[in-house]
Design a protein around this motif. Structure first.
Motif, short mmCIF file in Angstrom:
data_model
loop_
_atom_site.label_atom_id
_atom_site.label_comp_id
_atom_site.label_asym_id
_atom_site.label_seq_id
_atom_site.Cartn_x
_atom_site.Cartn_y
_atom_site.Cartn_z
N LEU A 109 0.86 -1.18 0.00
CA LEU A 109 0.00 0.00 0.00
C LEU A 109 0.89 1.23 0.00
O LEU A 109 2.03 1.17 0.45
N ALA A 110 0.36 2.34 -0.48
CA ALA A 110 1.11 3.59 -0.45
C ALA A 110 0.24 4.66 0.16
O ALA A 110 -0.97 4.69 -0.05
N ILE A 111 0.89 5.55 0.91
CA ILE A 111 0.19 6.69 1.48
C ILE A 111 0.76 7.95 0.86
O ILE A 111 1.87 7.95 0.32
N ALA A 171 5.37 11.13 10.30
CA ALA A 171 4.71 10.61 11.50
C ALA A 171 4.06 9.26 11.21
O ALA A 171 4.10 8.35 12.05
N ALA A 172 3.48 9.10 10.03
CA ALA A 172 2.85 7.84 9.65
C ALA A 172 3.89 6.73 9.52
O ALA A 172 3.64 5.58 9.90
N GLU A 173 5.05 7.08 9.01
CA GLU A 173 6.13 6.10 8.89
C GLU A 173 6.52 5.55 10.27
O GLU A 173 6.65 4.33 10.45
N THR A 220 8.89 0.07 5.42
CA THR A 220 8.35 1.27 4.77
C THR A 220 9.40 1.78 3.81
O THR A 220 10.60 1.70 4.09
N VAL A 221 8.95 2.28 2.68
CA VAL A 221 9.85 2.79 1.65
C VAL A 221 9.34 4.15 1.21
O VAL A 221 8.18 4.28 0.83
N ARG A 222 10.20 5.13 1.23
CA ARG A 222 9.82 6.46 0.74
C ARG A 222 10.01 6.50 -0.77
O ARG A 222 11.08 6.18 -1.29
N LEU A 223 8.95 6.91 -1.46
CA LEU A 223 9.01 7.05 -2.92
C LEU A 223 9.29 8.51 -3.25
O LEU A 223 8.75 9.41 -2.62
N GLN A 224 10.12 8.72 -4.25
CA GLN A 224 10.43 10.08 -4.69
C GLN A 224 9.39 10.50 -5.72
O GLN A 224 9.48 10.13 -6.89
#
Length: 160
Positions: A29-31, A40-42, A53-57
């Motif tokens: 899922l992505a937020i 904060a969600a991470e 969790t992975v941050r997308l650019q």
């Protein structure tokens, strides 16, 4: 999904918004939203037991109400675009349903900017109609990967 929805709802305020933006496949899922709410969600997701969790650019808070200002401009551009009815239905990731009429395409394309991507539901809708083979065109194997997490038995060929 319900836990992630709960986290996003708990953390969101009008000034610091986050919500589920992509429902890709089970466990993926992505937020999207304001950067401080995403951070904060991470933390909250990790505390709740998320495996990773992975941050997308990306360049914006796509698929959230924060993109609402773009809807009017896109709707205007689409109003001058010629669409034809399709012989084969096109499944929209807004509602995971088949569509074939030009007026539907205009509305759904504009709404896609602010609506969560219903990718898993779209795949399941296609499977429910009897689709048993997928072809992925382009670099990568994202479709094949998400499809395998929805139904491991379905064939997906890749052409890059």
């Amino acid at each position: 999904l319900s836990k992630l929805d709960e986290i996003c709802t708990t953390l969101s305020t009008p000034e610091n918004f986050v919500r589920v933006a992509n429902l890709l496949c089970p466990g993926n899922l992505a937020i999207s939203g304001h950067l401080t709410a995403l951070a904060a969600a991470e933390v909250a997701c990790s505390a709740a037991g998320a495996m990773k969790t992975v941050r997308l650019q990306v360049a914006g808070a796509f698929h959230t109400p924060l993109m609402q200002p773009a809807v009017a401009a896109l709707s205007t551009a689409l109003s001058g675009t010629h669409f034809q009815a399709t012989r084969v239905p096109v499944y929209s990731n807004v509602d995971a349903a088949p569509h074939s009429q030009p007026a539907e395409f205009r509305e759904l394309l504009a709404q896609q900017v602010v609506s969560p991507v219903q990718w898993e539901a779209s795949l399941r809708s296609l499977l429910a109609t009897g689709v048993d083979r997928f072809i992925e065109i382009g670099a990568g194997r994202v479709l094949a990967g998400t499809l395998k997490r929805v139904d491991r038995k379905i064939s997906c060929e890749n052409f890059d």
